[in-house]
Every structure is written in structure tokens, then in C-alpha cells.
Design an enzyme around this catalytic site. Structure first.
Site, mmCIF file in Angstrom:
data_model
loop_
_atom_site.group_PDB
_atom_site.id
_atom_site.type_symbol
_atom_site.label_atom_id
_atom_site.label_comp_id
_atom_site.label_asym_id
_atom_site.label_seq_id
_atom_site.Cartn_x
_atom_site.Cartn_y
_atom_site.Cartn_z
ATOM 1 N N ASP A 52 0.848 -1.189 0.000
ATOM 2 C CA ASP A 52 0.000 0.000 0.000
ATOM 3 C C ASP A 52 0.889 1.247 0.000
ATOM 4 O O ASP A 52 2.108 1.151 0.097
ATOM 5 C CB ASP A 52 -0.860 -0.066 1.281
ATOM 6 C CG ASP A 52 -2.033 0.901 1.253
ATOM 7 O OD1 ASP A 52 -2.328 1.460 0.190
ATOM 8 O OD2 ASP A 52 -2.649 1.084 2.318
ATOM 9 N N GLU A 67 2.743 5.294 -3.775
ATOM 10 C CA GLU A 67 2.695 6.284 -4.889
ATOM 11 C C GLU A 67 3.989 7.083 -4.999
ATOM 12 O O GLU A 67 4.233 7.609 -6.073
ATOM 13 C CB GLU A 67 1.503 7.196 -4.688
ATOM 14 C CG GLU A 67 0.178 6.489 -4.925
ATOM 15 C CD GLU A 67 -0.208 5.489 -3.826
ATOM 16 O OE1 GLU A 67 0.255 5.706 -2.681
ATOM 17 O OE2 GLU A 67 -0.924 4.520 -4.099
#
Ligand SMILES: *[C@@H]1O[C@H](CO)[C@@H](O)[C@H](O)[C@H]1NC(C)=O
Ligand SMILES: *[C@@H]1O[C@H](CO)[C@@H](O)[C@H](O)[C@H]1NC(C)=O
Ligand SMILES: *[C@@H]1O[C@H](CO)[C@@H](O)[C@H](O)[C@H]1NC(C)=O
Ligand SMILES: *[C@@H]1O[C@H](CO)[C@@H](O)[C@H](O)[C@H]1NC(C)=O
Ligand SMILES: *[C@@H]1O[C@H](CO)[C@@H](O)[C@H](O)[C@H]1NC(C)=O
Ligand SMILES: *[C@@H]1O[C@H](CO)[C@@H](O)[C@H](O)[C@H]1NC(C)=O
Length: 932
Positions: free
Chosen positions: A503, A506
Site C-alpha cells: 500500500d 505512490e
């Protein structure tokens, strides 16, 4: 006659046609100015093909015209737009030069200039005067086009992502021709890609605006039709793009998909378009910089990227699925998921302790809801630090994992990339720092005040209480460290997880920029920030991430500015490689939030932190279809929604739909109430169980679709238009979808509805539940009680199935079935891929089998088509039931391998025209079944 028209005509008359074999100067016949009105309708910058000057700058008339752009006082968007190509873009500055073996060609270009030879017009500065245009032929249906500064080494401008590319000389079967459209000196350079069979122009830069500058690259292309799909990652309400000057940012960001028109987790610069005759093509812009893409009503597109080079790959299909396959030939094919990954999965953020999590597993099982994978979110961590376990609430997690695995369940845990900055007592940081695995500032003068002189790490803030450092997965030593940390954690804690869910990659940073603001520099504040910079609160590229002016790569050769959107890609690659080393011999799975083109080789994807709304349930179909086009077919959103409390009816419908996501997981956010299906034993649990039992029954078909995607490419879940590309109505269907070519899924997506408006393409279809052929095609309305999801089987396909069970360990022990919906020729065919479902490299090692099934002329042939290795032990389960749909008469006799069966071996129902055959076929033998 306006000047533009004159230019246009001379452009056409003096066109150079570059074909595969010769490069003569030929008149492109279909563009004869006298035979078409095209030339007069393409007036200079009519309002449907304007390229905006200075997006986001709120240009007023004065500053627009003084910047050299044109102004439209009628207030039509864009009202400040580029002047025509007579003062802008590039012109030919040399001759077409073949690459060795005619595998392409190059052509030198130079910036357009005014009569006095000055180059006065520049949007953001840094324009390259000399540019090379290069075309590479990769196959008869795939070619590359690129623009780069003349003296640059093009391979150094490429993102550090491995593609599979072999330049090849063209054959007579080439699908395309490349046409350089230009005229004598002083006329703009334009290129067209033409589909030879139809002469459709599928790529065409003649809208103007070509710019190759240091931090600003722009190109526009005309599209052959308005049927445009793809680009990501964004959420939208329609699969077909809105062509009214809609701009989409492409830049990875840890951004929940609730708001419209913003960039979320991944970067997928790929689109597909349909042509008039139903042919499809795809275009991939291989660039990892921030970019945006704007649709144009013409129809057309404008790309704006802020670094690297413009390198496009064009895939000619012509079938939509061929386009996806050709794309996968370049970026790589999906990983082969383990069989258990096709089962239902349960998760939530906010399990309080191990027994709280165990309760969810138990109540799911008590209600006999199929369940294969259970997850633990960051709750299990000690102070939310990777590679730790909360000793108070989750100390017994390893024991629980071992316990549930005995029942056939698998376990997944979450890991974030960001590592808490704790030098004492937290070895993962110390070992990483000692090995210099963390992202460094590009210039030590950018460091926030107070950071130690000998510490050049860039720190942000993610889940841990302390600030965090960010591993740079482009470094070999980082990959080694990551593998070792996972191995140490697993071994020391005896935590036998099967799946890693990665997770926040980005990479996400709660304190935008860094702990403090990012410094001001040309990377954090480029001349044009793209739409991504303008849709965040800070107005900077560093919104929700780390500063652009930081270093990545083995030798710090990349700036974060260049490789930001590859963080999740590199993280997934490192994680998959770690699992292969640690789980020796066993297939695992990585689930990644951020993706780039090619991520499908390493990981699946969930659609992120969605909301429990009907609208987001509907949009999930679009997201899932798009990721299939991007060759990341293992995808799905959080069933019942992540943010907000779900509602009973919504969750019930969502469980029904979710049973048909390739990645089928119910997941929920902290503070929101439990939403595992057992929360509503009489509704959500009942409907969820019913739909999941169908999923489990059809898993052999789903697994075979993954085998095809893994070996030859193509989608698993696909939109209707992929199967019916010539059907104009099918092109906009996005509330229904298909599993491969044979199963149509039509969910209810609205509150309170007990029926569903659907589109059934013109073909032979059977209701999955009744086996009856459906009579009404086209737009129709189907009954859909609360516990019912409409499913239809397409005539002509044979689907392998297996009796369902509570998990795949159990279902794999059941006997197989075949579903045989007949087409109008009374025939059907299909196949099944089978292996042990969990060993690594079974395909490469030949430890698998493929059975083929073909019904033709009242004869069903079952064959073991492929057993490629002697150590493959065969399939132990039998095939015991075959259901034929659309069987027109009661057979007078049925024979298997020449032996006539007793009447009780089959049963025919004249009303629904279904024939059931009950016979125990050994899956390792060949059979001929004859019907009379
Ligand atoms: C254009 O003018 C407007 C209004 O005066 C101003 O807000 C804006 O910053 C100007 N833009 C540029 C690029 O000069
Ligand atoms: C290309 O442009 C350069 C610089 O503008 C000029 O010197 C050169 O002669 C041109 N070459 C050709 C072949 O036009
Ligand atoms: C271009 O760069 C690549 C990658 O760095 C390198 O392998 C290649 O040798 C370079 N080519 C030239 C002509 O310098
Ligand atoms: C686990 O959490 C649940 C829910 O908060 C609580 O009721 C229960 O007492 C806890 N059990 C243990 C063993 O801490
Ligand atoms: C680092 O920043 C300082 C101060 O802004 C500047 O003088 C120096 O040239 C920079 N160094 C590099 C390698 O860019
Ligand atoms: C035959 O099919 C009809 C229509 O689906 C169904 O109502 C009926 O029960 C079936 N008959 C038998 C004997 O299964």
C-alpha cells in the site's frame, strides 16, 4: 483563400508517403482536395480542435495575445489557443534515413521559424531546435514513433521500465503505413499512421502544437472516431471518454477516488479507440513523467508531458483483444495468480485484535460463505511500523494464521514502503540506512534545517508516529534489503503469510512535500506543472508525496521528478522477487495500490480507497475493465466500499457484483461498521453465498482465462465491445461486463431496483440459472430480485466448471462439470487449463494439462491436448456432469467411445431444451461422445 487552406493544399500535394518497402513521393488519394470538403471544413482552429495555450493560467485577452496566442472573445473553451503551425511546431530538416535492415527510419526536424529565421514563439522555454523523429517497426501490427532532441541518446530518455522490443523488417502483411505529410521548405512536419486495409487514419499530428522542450512536450493527434477508451488511473462515470475538452491528469497519487477528474494511484498512459469499420487500435505513450491528456471534440487528443521524450507505441489490432495482446507483447503479460487468489477474500482496517479478526473468519464460515483469503491491515503492526507485530492485540496472530491455514484458508498482510526513522531499537531502519537504501535529497542544501549533516535521507510522514524514510527500489541493495527484511520478519515471528499487500506506494506522504515544504527548484516547480499540480491543495507536484528534487537509481541517475509514477512498479517488482526467493517453490501474490504499464507482471491491483456509494459501485466496473486493457487483469475494488458505512441493500448487490471481480475482496476502513457478509445473515450473506457459489463453480473457466492472459495476453474481464466491435450499441456499454468471451454479467447498480436494464448483443444467449435460451435481444429489462444477479452464457462456448465448496482447497477436490451452450450451428468449443494451483512456474516446467472440448455434428470430443511433462501426475477428479443448452431433441441414444449408455445416464427437458449427461469421464483420457 485563407493562408491555412493554401498550406493545407500544398501539404497534401507534396505529401511524402513512407511505406514499408519503398519511400517514394506519392499522392495520398483519399486526401484529394477536390474530392472532399475536408479541406474547407478544417479551417484554422475551428472551436473543435483548438489546442489551449497555458492551461490553468486563467489567461485574459491581453496576456493571451501578448504571449503570441490567439483569443476567442466568444468565450468558447479554450479561448486562448495556439496559433497555426506557420509559426509553431517543427519542419523537415533532412531526408528520411532508413534504419539498418529497413526496420524503421529517422528524419531530422527543426523548429519552425518566422520569415526572418527567428524562433520567437515558445510556450514554456527550453525548446529544442533540432529534433529527431524516428519510426521503429516491431511487427506487422506494432510500431513505435518517437521524438527526441537530435543529439540525445534516446534510450537514456526512456523510463527505467523493461520492454520487450525486437525491431523487425516488415512483411507484405503489414497492417499500417507511415505517412510523412509535409511540403517544401517552410511547411510544418506532420505524420500519419494509416491502417492499410481501410485507409483509416488512426494517428495524425496535423492538429499542430508539436513541442519538444526540456520540461514540456506536447503533441496532438486526430482520432478516427469518438470511441475512445482508457488512460488511468482516474475514476469516471462512463467507459467512453467525454470528448468535450476534458483533461485528465496522469501521475501517481495516494488519492481516494471519491473526487472527480483527479489523478489517483497509478499512471497508465494507454488508450484504445474504435474505427468506423469496427477495427480497434491502441496507443501507449511510454513516458513516466507527470502528464495530462485532453480530449478534443474534433475528435482528437492533446498530450502534455514534462520530461523525457515522446515515444508512442501503436498497436493495430484489429480486434480489440488483439490490441491488448499486442500491448502485452511489449509491456509484459500478467503474472499467473495462484488458484486460491481466485477465491473470495475478506479484510478490514480496524480489527481490534486477533480474536476480533478470528470472529470474522468464523462467522463467515458458519454461514457457509466461500472464503479463501483473510487479510490483516496495519492494525497488526506495532505502532504501525513495517516488520513488527503489536504484542498486545496481535501477539497471537502467527498462531491464528497457522490455525486458519489448516482449514484451507490463506493469509495476506499489508506492508507499506515507508520505514520509521528510528535508529535505536528498530533494525529495519538501521540496516536500511547502513546500506543506503533510502531516497536522498538531490542537493543537501534542500534538507530541512536541523537535519544532521551526515544524513541526506529525505523524510516524510506516513503511518508510523515518527517520520519515515522511503526505500528506493531502483537500487539493487534496496531490493536485497527488502527481501531480507521480509525473510527475517517471517522467520523470526513465524508469521506464515501467503500474500503481500503493498500500500501507500505512490509513494504516499501525509505531510505534503516532506516534513517541511519542498524547496523551490525547477523540478518541484516546473514551468508547466500538468493538471496533477493543479488539482491538489498545494498546487504542486509534491502534493501527498515526497519532493521531486530527490534522487533515485543505482547511481542516483534519476530524479523523483522522472520516476515518481514508477514507485509502485518498482516496489511491486521488488516484492514479487522477494516472495519468490522466500516462498521457495510456491506461487504467491502481490497486490499493489500504485501501478504503471507492466505492473501486471508483478502484481494485481485493487482500485483503492473507494466509497460505499452506488455510484462508486457502478464505476468499479469501468475501473476493472480499464485495468484489463492495461494488462493488469487481476483487479477489483473493495466490495461494499471502503470509506463510509455501507448499507444492507448496497452491500448485498455489491457482494453479487463482487463475486465476478477477478480480485474479489470485501474490505472496509477504520471506524466504519463491520461489513463482512455475515453481518446480515438473512440477506447479504444469503445473496453473497449464492453468487460466490456460482463464482466457485466457474473458477476453472476463470483460471483458464488467466492462463490465456498470462501466456498470450488479452483481458480476463472485458467490455461487450471487445466481443462485438462492430456493434455500435455495444461500444458504450459499461454497466455490464464479460468474463472472457462466454459469460455476460449484468448486475443491479441502483438502490431499490428489482429489475435491470441491459443490452444483450445479437447472438445466442442462455440464462445461466434456467438454461433457457433468451428470446429478447438488444435493449431489454430483466427481472432481478434482491438475491439474483443476471448471468448469461453465450452460445458456442464450452465452460469448464467444478462443484463449489467453502474454499478452493476443498473445491479443487470436487468433480468437474461442463456447461455447453450451443450456437445456431449446434456446436460449441472450449478448453481447460489445470495445474496444482500453487507451485511456482508450473507452465514453464510443464507441470500442467490442457483439456479441449469440442461439440460438432452431434459429437462431443474431449481431448487431453497438452501434458508437457512426465512428472505431471494428471487430474484425479472426474468430469461427471455435462449440461447442454439449446439441445433441440431428445437423443435416441448416447454412446461414449462407441459404448451405448443406459437411459438413466442422461436426461432431456424439452421445455428448456437442456440435456444433462451424467457419466464419469477420466480427465486424463480422450473421449468421443456421440448423440443420435
Ligand atoms: C493574465 O492576466 C490575469 C488577469 O490580469 C492574471 O491573473 C494572470 O496571472 C495573467 N497570466 C499570465 C500568464 O500573465
Ligand atoms: C537543418 O537546420 C540547420 C540549422 O537550422 C541548418 O544549418 C541545416 O542546413 C539544415 N539542414 C537541412 C538538410 O535542411
Ligand atoms: C545510449 O544509452 C544506452 C543506455 O545508457 C547505452 O547502453 C548506449 O551505449 C548509448 N548509446 C550511445 C550511442 O551512446
Ligand atoms: C478484542 O477486541 C474486541 C472488540 O474490541 C473486544 O471486545 C475483545 O474484548 C478483545 N479481546 C481481547 C482478547 O482483547
Ligand atoms: C546545491 O545547491 C546549492 C545552493 O542552492 C548550489 O549552489 C549548488 O550548485 C547545488 N549543487 C548541485 C550539485 O546542484
Ligand atoms: C424443465 O424445464 C422447465 C423450464 O425451465 C422447468 O420448469 C421444469 O421443471 C423442467 N423439468 C424438469 C423435469 O426438470
Amino acid at each position: 483563400m485563407k493562408k491555412w487552406t493554401k498550406i493545407l493544399i500544398s501539404v497534401i500535394l507534396l505529401a511524402i508517403v513512407v511505406t514499408a518497402i519503398v519511400l517514394p513521393i506519392v499522392l495520398p488519394v483519399e486526401n484529394e482536395p477536390n474530392t472532399t470538403t475536408e479541406a474547407t471544413t478544417v479551417a484554422p482552429n475551428p472551436t473543435n480542435n483548438r489546442i489551449e495555450c497555458y492551461p490553468f493560467q486563467n489567461m485574459a485577452k491581453g496576456n493571451c495575445t501578448s504571449a503570441g496566442c490567439l483569443w476567442d472573445s466568444k468565450n468558447q473553451h479554450p479561448n486562448c489557443y495556439l496559433p497555426d503551425s506557420s509559426v509553431y511546431g517543427y519542419e523537415i530538416n533532412g531526408t528520411v534515413t532508413d534504419l539498418p535492415n529497413q526496420m524503421g527510419f529517422t528524419l531530422d526536424l527543426r523548429r519552425r521559424r518566422a520569415a526572418d529565421d527567428s524562433t520567437t514563439f515558445s510556450l514554456y522555454g527550453g525548446d529544442f531546435d533540432q529534433v529527431t523523429f524516428e519510426v521503429n517497426y516491431y511487427s506487422d501490427s506494432t510500431l513505435g514513433l518517437r521524438f527526441y532532441p537530435k543529439d540525445a541518446n534516446a534510450s537514456e530518455l526512456r523510463p527505467p521500465v523493461a520492454l520487450t522490443l525486437t525491431e523487425t523488417p516488415l512483411t507484405d502483411n503489414v497492417h499500417y503505413e507511415t505517412r510523412i505529410v509535409s511540403s517544401e521548405n517552410g511547411e510544418p512536419f506532420n505524420v500519419q499512421i494509416i491502417r492499410k486495409s481501410s485507409q483509416a487514419v488512426i494517428f495524425d499530428t496535423s492538429l499542430g502544437g508539436l513541442t519538444i522542450a526540456e520540461q514540456f512536450l506536447m503533441i496532438s493527434t486526430k482520432l478516427p472516431t469518438r470511441y475512445l477508451y482508457g488512460f488511468g488511473e482516474n475514476t469516471h462515470d462512463n467507459l467512453l471518454h467525454d470528448m468535450r475538452y476534458k483533461m485528465w491528469p496522469i501521475f501517481s497519487r495516494g488519492q481516494a477516488p471519491g473526487m472527480r477528474d483527479i489523478n489517483v494511484y497509478g499512471a497508465q498512459p494507454f488508450y484504445m479507440a474504435s474505427e468506423e469499420d469496427g477495427s480497434s487500435h491502441g496507443v501507449f505513450l511510454f513516458n513516466s513523467h507527470a502528464m495530462d491528456v485532453t480530449t478534443m471534440p474534433y475528435p482528437g487528443l492533446t498530450f502534455r508531458a514534462i520530461g523525457g521524450m515522446l515515444e508512442f507505441f501503436v498497436f493495430l489490432g484489429p480486434e480489440p483483444e488483439s490490441v491488448v495482446k499486442q500491448y502485452s507483447d511489449v509491456i509484459g503479460k500478467t503474472f499467473m495468480p495462484p488458484y486460491f487468489a481466485l477465491g473470495f477474500q475478506l479484510s478490514r482496517w480496524g480489527y481490534r485484535n486477533t480474536s476480533n479478526l478470528k470472529d470474522a473468519v468464523d462467522r463467515t464460515r458458519d454461514l457457509e460463505i466461500p472464503h479463501d483469503v483473510q487479510y490483516a491491515d496495519i492494525d497488526y503492526m506495532d505502532a504501525r511500523k513495517d516488520f513488527t507485530i503489536d504484542p498486545v492485540n496481535f501477539g497471537d496472530l502467527p498462531a491464528l494464521v497457522d490455525e486458519v491455514k489448516k482449514d484451507g484458508l490463506r493469509f495476506g498482510i499489508i506492508l507499506d514502503p515507508a520505514i520509521a526513522h528510528e535508529r535505536t531499537g528498530y533494525l529495519p531502519f538501521r540496516r536500511g540506512d547502513n546500506n543506503k537504501v533510502f531516497v536522498q535529497w538531490a542537493n543537501s542544501s534542500y534538507k530541512p534545517e536541523g537535519q544532521a549533516a551526515n544524513d541526506n535521507n529525505l523524510y516524510g510522514r506516513v503511518w508510523p508516529i515518527r517520520e519515515t524514510a522511503f526505500p528506493d527500489f531502483f537500487k539493487t541493495k534496496t531490493k536485497q534489503w527488502w527481501t531480507e527484511e521480509i525473510r527475517i520478519f517471517r522467520e523470526e515471528q513465524k508469521l506464515n503469510f501467503d500474500i503481500l499487500w503493498i500500500d501507500m506506494n505512490e509513494p504516499s506522504n501525509f505531510l505534503t512535500g516532506t516534513l517541511l515544504q519542498c524547496p523551490t527548484n525547477r523540478w518541484d516547480d516546473p514551468p508547466y506543472g500538468t493538471m496533477a499540480a493543479h488539482v491538489g491543495a498545494t498546487g504542486r507536484l509534491s502534493e501527498k508525496t515526497i519532493c521531486m528534487a530527490s534522487n533515485f537509481g543505482e547511481n542516483d541517475e534519476f530524479l523523483h521528478y522522472e520516476v515518481h509514477s514508477l514507485y509502485g512498479y518498482s516496489h511491486a517488482m521488488a516484492t514479487q522477487s522477494a516472495l519468490r526467493q522466500i516462498l521457495t517453490g510456491k506461487r504467491s501474490m502481490v497486490l499493489s495500490r500504485s501501478t504503471f504499464a507492466g505492473s501486471g507482471k508483478y502484481a494485481g491491483h485493487w482500485l483503492g480507497d473507494n466509497y460505499s456509494t452506488w455510484n462508486q459501485m457502478a464505476n468499479s466496473i469501468i475501473g476493472m475493465i480499464e485495468f484489463n486493457m492495461f494488462n493488469i487483469p487481476y483487479v477489483g475494488p473493495d466490495i461494499c466500499g471502503f470509506n463510509l458505512n455501507t448499507e444492507e441493500e448496497m452491500c448485498e448487490r455489491w457482494m453479487e457484483l463482487g463475486a465476478f471481480y477477478p480480485f474479489s475482496r470485501n474490505h472496509n476502513s477504520f471506524i466504519f461498521k463491520d461489513q463482512d457478509p455475515a453481518q446480515w445473515p438473512d440477506t447479504v450473506a444469503v445473496s453473497g453465498r449464492k453468487a460466490l457459489n456460482i463464482r466457485y463453480r466457474l473458477l476453472p473457466y476463470l483460471y483458464t482465462l488467466f492462463y490465456d492472459s498470462h501466456t498470450i495476453g488479452g483481458t480476463v474481464v472485458r467490455p461487450l465491445y471487445h466481443e462485438y466491435p462492430k456493434d455500435i450499441s455495444a461500444r458504450s456499454i459499461d454497466k455490464q461486463f464479460m468474463w472472457g468471451p462466454a459469460l455476460l454479467i449484468s448486475p443491479v447498480l441502483e438502490q431499490g431496483k428489482l429489475s435491470v436494464d441491459v443490452y444483450i448483443p445479437d447472438d445466442v444467449w442462455y440464462d445461466y440459472y434456467t438454461g433457457e435460451r433468451i428470446e429478447v435481444l438488444g435493449k431489454t429489462n430483466l427481472s432481478a430480485p434482491r438475491d439474483h444477479i443476471n448471468l448469461h452464457l453465450r452460445g458456442g462456448y464450452i465452460l469448464p466448471a467444478q462443484k463449489p465448496a467453502l474454499n478452493t482447497m476443498l473445491s479443487r477436490q470436487n468433480n468437474f462439470e461442463l456447461l455447453v451452450p450451443l450456437n445456431d450451428q449446434n456446436s460449441a468449443s472450449g478448453k481447460m487449463f489445470w495445474d496444482d494451483g500453487e507451485s511456482f512456474n508450473t507452465i514453464e516446467d510443464g507441470l500442467y494439462q490442457i483439456n479441449t472440448f469440442e461439440l460438432k455434428a452431434d459429437t462431443l470430443t474431449i481431448k487431453v491436448e497438452k501434458v508437457s511433462n512426465k512428472s505431471w501426475s494428471g487430474i484425479t477428479q472426474l468430469l461427471d456432469t455435462i449440461q447442454f443448452m439449446g439441445w433441440s431433441k431428445n437423443p435416441t441414444s448416447v454412446a461414449v467411445n462407441g459404448v451405448i449408455l443406459g437411459k438413466d445416464s442422461y436426461s432431456y427437458n424439452e421445455t428448456n431444451q437442456n440435456l444433462f449427461l451424467f457419466y464419469e469421464f477420466n480427465m486424463n483420457d480422450d473421449f468421443v461422445v456421440e448423440f443420435q
